[in-house]
Design an enzyme around this catalytic site. Structure first.
Site, PDB file in Angstrom:
ATOM      1  N   ASP A  14       3.309  -4.929   8.442  1.00  0.00           N
ATOM      2  CA  ASP A  14       2.096  -4.126   8.308  1.00  0.00           C
ATOM      3  C   ASP A  14       0.921  -5.105   8.328  1.00  0.00           C
ATOM      4  O   ASP A  14       0.764  -5.911   7.406  1.00  0.00           O
ATOM      5  CB  ASP A  14       2.145  -3.344   6.994  1.00  0.00           C
ATOM      6  N   ARG A  16     -11.624  -6.021  -6.127  1.00  0.00           N
ATOM      7  CA  ARG A  16     -11.205  -6.582  -4.839  1.00  0.00           C
ATOM      8  C   ARG A  16     -12.424  -6.795  -3.949  1.00  0.00           C
ATOM      9  O   ARG A  16     -13.154  -5.848  -3.654  1.00  0.00           O
ATOM     10  CB  ARG A  16     -10.230  -5.614  -4.154  1.00  0.00           C
ATOM     11  N   TYR A  47      -9.494   0.191  11.468  1.00  0.00           N
ATOM     12  CA  TYR A  47     -10.798   0.431  10.826  1.00  0.00           C
ATOM     13  C   TYR A  47     -11.191  -0.577   9.750  1.00  0.00           C
ATOM     14  O   TYR A  47     -12.234  -0.438   9.141  1.00  0.00           O
ATOM     15  CB  TYR A  47     -10.885   1.851  10.262  1.00  0.00           C
ATOM     16  N   LYS A  48     -10.342  -1.586   9.520  1.00  0.00           N
ATOM     17  CA  LYS A  48     -10.709  -2.583   8.512  1.00  0.00           C
ATOM     18  C   LYS A  48     -11.417  -3.757   9.219  1.00  0.00           C
ATOM     19  O   LYS A  48     -12.519  -3.585   9.720  1.00  0.00           O
ATOM     20  CB  LYS A  48      -9.459  -3.014   7.748  1.00  0.00           C
ATOM     21  N   PHE A  74       0.875  -1.162   0.000  1.00  0.00           N
ATOM     22  CA  PHE A  74       0.000   0.000   0.000  1.00  0.00           C
ATOM     23  C   PHE A  74       0.922   1.225   0.000  1.00  0.00           C
ATOM     24  O   PHE A  74       1.875   1.286   0.782  1.00  0.00           O
ATOM     25  CB  PHE A  74      -0.912  -0.024   1.230  1.00  0.00           C
TER      26      PHE A  74
END
Lengths: 420, 420
Positions: free
Chosen positions: B207, B379, B232-233, B135
């Site tokens: 990560d 995705r 937050y995922k 990312f």
């Protein structure tokens, strides 16, 4: 809780007059204040604006719960950092496009110090001046950031800055000073210190934590360079509300944010291999901002709608002036360390007492919430949006009784941690 | 919204069986999910746990509104960063005292890279390896932090890491790799990469943004050094929820946080002139954490109570495996870029399509929310706590129709920004 002391009728009457005179900036009805509490700690955590709970509920239930990821676009989450920045900018005298609300004051200051050392553009201009009596995070972060970026720190009291600049001004990259001293409440002269720095080619970063939202700061008017501040004191954004950072437009192109997270990219959704900073203040963003805190702050700032900062400042000065007058009238004989001169006073009154910790605890037990500050200060903040001159009389009367009764020395008022 | 396509009875029956088999990790009832929506984007923003709204309301109205500044002590705000860190640590295999929840992933990664370069302790060990396909914020922040701290960045794909370490391993300070690739969903081998790094004396920062909360990470078990991730995922902490940072206990004494804010001080309320880091993981704190976001995350994590991560992982693997099976059964002939091997698959399925953006938009118009990822990926994330095998059939059937009808090419599905 001990009952409120008898209040002298003349002070009560004067308070009523002054409250009437400064009604233009009275927004007490817009706040939830607990029954029976006199809250003189809005410079630590501002009180709750009444509409915030409903707005936060809406953010959670509708925008997050129903909108889900679509709310980044549909509910304006992505732009909130700069949108709230623009609104906050009005309160600190910054035109749109120069303030972003994000991260903590510590993190923002870190970015600014590193960026400013980069902007100085010369290895011979690496000194960063900081007030040794700043709120400690400023001293810590300036030290850490300067070390990392190859600068050096000079700890210089505000009164000595002019002389220091005469000595080594051409080696100074940045000054980091608080607009209002967090302990004494002294208001420093932003205009003249900024001008003095510019004269030797240095920049200034102002820490506005204790001034944003209570006095006219005029960042643009005084050609300020950089500023940081928090959202949870006079701005009433809630516990740990996000902080803000100001970068004057003329400096933005040279401002390289060391915490180069994707939110500050020119095209954050391009998922590009190389970092290219956003063209404006957006480059001061790093990672994703917490929306609950940011949108709570946005709602809290609505309390300021229609309140000219000049009116608020007049009310604030009147409150602190009158509180000191009330202390005198009630025979409280403590050294007031906050300047009596309006031009040099923020929105608080700090008095010195060898057992200041116990005094603060005894006041809290009486429903008057203030703050202890090391080593011997009783710090009382006057948030002008929701405090009245009558509150000032009540607080002064309780303080007089705490001193008269010696309550401050009681065992239950021994030390435990308190928070800024 | 187009109605749900007819679903083949055999797939529906198989979904029912699989949902029954994996019921142990089913917490769908604990979430608010909008009517008619199939939400395959919990790896961008997790769904809302039902109890969060009430908890946030309590924080705002009671803890902030009534408790005011006293809640830093009385409501446990001050310790929340490490308390929530300990709870989150259970999900990533970290014993207490090694995780703190604070700031954003970008800021935490910045701290870690600078600290790790300091820990490497030698000017000849200054290389930081990063996956060029991470990312982007990881690549940006690693670059910026390494530059500032005097290191250099080597962009090395995970498959090439072993060879690179053989070549220049004694110059490597740190590897920064994602546990799960955010685009392809490939799960990298944390154990073997960590061991390979240790063999040459380097550290690894993982990560965990796309793995925390859906699979067994085992940080302590694999002797991981450092890790970061967002809240937050899959952890469902809400939009912009605070992130976390893990520093293994054995490294904490040498971990010097460059963003040396007062929250990380050994005695934050001492207001001391010199920075002395807190003895444990607390030193990874910087400024004041946003309490609304942090306490929302704490409440959200309660959904995990009583759910063994192993059961969740089994459910997640079954969901993604079954989705790919359903695509096949429905004649969807797109390249699946996510590994079929369970040991190499995270909790998502990504398929390639030249008009992937339009495909995602057409799915959204049908009530199936997934994500487009540059340049040509659809995705689809499978948050195992609240998605069912039946959802997988519904999503596969819609995707089949989007492809069959050519909806993805309609003008209303042209590009606009979407957010991770």
């Amino acid at each position: 809780m001990p009952s409120t002391p008898d209040l002298p009728a003349d002070l009560v009457a004067r308070a009523r007059d002054l409250d009437a005179r400064h009604a233009a900036a009275d927004r007490r009805d817009a706040f939830h204040l607990p029954d029976g509490l006199t809250y003189l700690d809005g410079n630590s955590l501002g009180a709750l604006p009444r509409t915030v709970a409903a707005r936060v509920g809406e953010v959670v239930e509708r925008e997050w719960g129903e909108g889900l990821v679509r709310s980044w676009n549909d509910a304006g989450w992505w732009e909130a950092a700069t949108r709230v920045g623009d609104r906050l900018g009005v309160l600190v005298g910054a035109a749109a496009g120069q303030v972003v609300v994000t991260d903590s004051t510590s993190t923002n200051l870190f970015k600014v110090v590193v960026a400013a050392l980069g902007m100085a553009g010369s290895p011979t201009r690496g000194r960063v001046l900081v007030d040794p009596d700043s709120f400690p995070t400023d001293v810590y972060v300036v030290g850490s950031a300067a070390r990392l970026a190859g600068g050096q720190v000079d700890r210089v009291a505000p009164a000595d800055v002019a002389a220091h600049l005469r000595d080594v001004g051409d080696e100074v990259a940045l000054l980091v000073y608080s607009s209002v001293d967090y302990r004494t409440g002294e208001l420093w002269d932003l205009a003249s210190m900024t001008a003095a720095a510019h004269e030797v080619g240095a920049l200034v970063c102002w820490d506005l934590c204790h001034s944003a939202g209570v006095l006219e700061i005029g960042l643009d008017a005084h050609e300020a360079d950089l500023a940081v501040g928090c959202g949870y004191k006079y701005l009433n954004g809630g516990p740990g509300a996000p902080a803000f950072v100001y970068v004057a437009e003329r400096h933005q192109a040279a401002f390289h944010n060391p915490v180069a997270g994707w939110n500050g990219h020119a095209r954050p959704f391009g998922m590009e291999a190389e970092y290219e900073p956003a063209p404006g203040i957006g480059r001061a963003r790093s990672g994703t901002s917490g929306m609950l805190g940011l949108l709570a702050l946005e709602e809290a700032l609505r309390v300021y709608d229609g309140v000219p900062v000049a009116d608020l400042r007049a009310r604030s000065l009147s409150l602190t002036r009158f509180f000191v007058e009330a202390l005198g009238a009630l025979g409280v004989d403590l050294p007031v360390v906050t300047p009596a001169d309006d031009a040099r006073r923020g929105s608080q009154v700090s008095v010195r007492h060898p057992e200041a910790y116990g005094v603060v605890q005894a006041l809290i037990a009486r429903g008057v919430v203030g703050d202890f500050r090391e080593p011997d200060l009783v710090r009382l903040g006057f948030a002008p949006l929701y405090l009245t001159h009558h509150d000032a009389v009540v607080a002064a009367a309780h303080l007089a009784e705490v001193l008269a009764t010696g309550e401050f020395a009681r065992p239950e008022h021994t030390r435990r941690a308190l928070v800024t």
